[in-house]
Design a protein around this motif. Structure first.
Motif, PDB file in Angstrom:
ATOM      1  N   ASN A  88       0.682  -1.130   0.058  1.00 40.81           N
ATOM      2  CA  ASN A  88      -0.159  -0.037  -0.020  1.00 40.81           C
ATOM      3  C   ASN A  88       0.991   1.469  -0.115  1.00 40.81           C
ATOM      4  O   ASN A  88       0.426   2.218  -0.644  1.00 40.81           O
ATOM      5  N   VAL A  91       2.268   1.846  -3.507  1.00 39.49           N
ATOM      6  CA  VAL A  91       1.187   2.162  -4.627  1.00 39.49           C
ATOM      7  C   VAL A  91       0.962   3.653  -4.113  1.00 39.49           C
ATOM      8  O   VAL A  91       0.711   4.472  -5.052  1.00 39.49           O
ATOM      9  N   ASP A  92       0.769   4.274  -2.992  1.00 40.80           N
ATOM     10  CA  ASP A  92       0.634   5.500  -2.568  1.00 40.80           C
ATOM     11  C   ASP A  92       1.820   6.415  -2.944  1.00 40.80           C
ATOM     12  O   ASP A  92       1.464   7.544  -3.474  1.00 40.80           O
ATOM     13  N   LYS A  95       1.505   7.188  -6.503  1.00 38.91           N
ATOM     14  CA  LYS A  95       0.160   7.747  -6.962  1.00 38.91           C
ATOM     15  C   LYS A  95      -0.782   6.992  -7.519  1.00 38.91           C
ATOM     16  O   LYS A  95      -1.237   7.275  -8.605  1.00 38.91           O
ATOM     17  N   LYS A  96      -0.823   5.831  -7.035  1.00 43.84           N
ATOM     18  CA  LYS A  96      -1.793   4.771  -7.645  1.00 43.84           C
ATOM     19  C   LYS A  96      -1.773   4.583  -9.225  1.00 43.84           C
ATOM     20  O   LYS A  96      -2.570   4.761  -9.858  1.00 43.84           O
ATOM     21  N   ARG A  98      -1.164   1.609 -12.257  1.00 48.02           N
ATOM     22  CA  ARG A  98      -1.760   0.155 -12.615  1.00 48.02           C
ATOM     23  C   ARG A  98      -0.755  -0.736 -11.952  1.00 48.02           C
ATOM     24  O   ARG A  98       0.505  -0.367 -12.007  1.00 48.02           O
ATOM     25  N   HIS A 118      -5.419  -7.351  -2.638  1.00 50.35           N
ATOM     26  CA  HIS A 118      -5.213  -5.713  -2.966  1.00 50.35           C
ATOM     27  C   HIS A 118      -5.873  -5.404  -4.242  1.00 50.35           C
ATOM     28  O   HIS A 118      -6.000  -4.297  -4.660  1.00 50.35           O
TER      29      HIS A 118
END
Length: 255
Positions: A88, A91-92, A95-96, A98, A118
């Motif tokens: 997480n 991914v954050d 900035k999210k 694919r 996830h």
């Protein structure tokens, strides 16, 4: 490449490596590792992703010098919590983007598990085990791993671990995630791990099964190596937002 450590106070640290992708690429590839010898904790796919434009996160399954299926020690699932927090966090940070996840054998099991947990965009799983507890039970080559994961190896704890991955496949809401499952009838785990669990994917309309038969495949570990060109072809397409539908296909000259 530098090894990084995700520290969480007194909890077990998570070792990982991270490679920044090309500026134009909005794709993160997460790599989970299988059992390896002589060092069972090394990173997989280290030398074959040089041409990828993706950001790449390698997560190491190394807890006190032994793998733990990225899950637990003495049936405390603090490791699972840490791996999820790391995923997480990356991914954050990106900035999210694919997200796709890949792994073989133990790594294939955990690519499925964490991919569905996830809700990633694509899952590549080669020759995974579904009965995780049985794979590290007494009188197996990985009994020492089972002792660290379970503390005491008991039927109840084996059953609990055996239910982890099938339970995730059964209960996940992410049934439209494309799954690419690579296997081979030549693999001795085909009859025990793959065939009994294919029905779990009946809810997954974008499930793809690739069965390989070749003189180049005589054992479990060779299935992923044989299919490496196809796996890389998938990753290159994921980088462009393409998730092809293959359905159930057979490859290799040995049919």
């Amino acid at each position: 490449m530098e090894e990084l450590i995700f520290k969480r106070g007194a909890r077990l640290p998570i070792h990982y490596r991270f490679k920044q992708g090309a500026p134009h690429c909005r794709h993160l590839l997460i790599v989970m590792s299988g059992f390896n010898l002589p060092d069972p904790t090394i990173y997989d796919f280290e030398n074959v992703l040089n041409h990828c434009h993706s950001h790449i996160l390698w997560i190491k399954d190394d807890f006190n010098g032994l793998p733990a299926y990225y899950l637990c020690q003495k049936m405390s699932f603090d490791i699972e919590e840490g791996v999820s927090l790391l995923i997480n966090g990356v991914v954050d940070y990106l900035k999210k983007p694919r997200v796709s996840i890949v792994g073989g054998s133990k790594g294939g099991s955990m690519a499925l598990y964490y991919g569905l947990k996830h809700g990633v965009d694509n899952i590549i799983s080669a020759v995974p085990q579904f009965s995780l507890g049985s794979y590290v039970a007494k009188n197996t080559p990985w009994e020492h791993v089972g002792k660290q994961m379970m503390g005491e190896i008991t039927d109840a704890r084996i059953k609990q671990l055996n239910e982890k991955l099938p339970g995730m496949v059964k209960s996940s809401e992410h049934t439209r995630t494309p799954v690419y499952l690579f296997t081979s009838p030549t693999d001795k785990q085909y009859q025990t791990e793959i065939l009994p669990n294919l029905g779990l994917f009946s809810r997954y309309p974008r499930f793809n099964l690739i069965e390989s038969q070749s003189a180049l495949i005589t054992q479990h570990a060779q299935v992923m190596a044989f299919n490496l060109p196809l796996i890389l072809a998938l990753i290159y397409q994921f980088e462009h937002g393409i998730s092809p539908m293959w359905g159930r296909v057979k490859n290799g000259e040995g049919w």
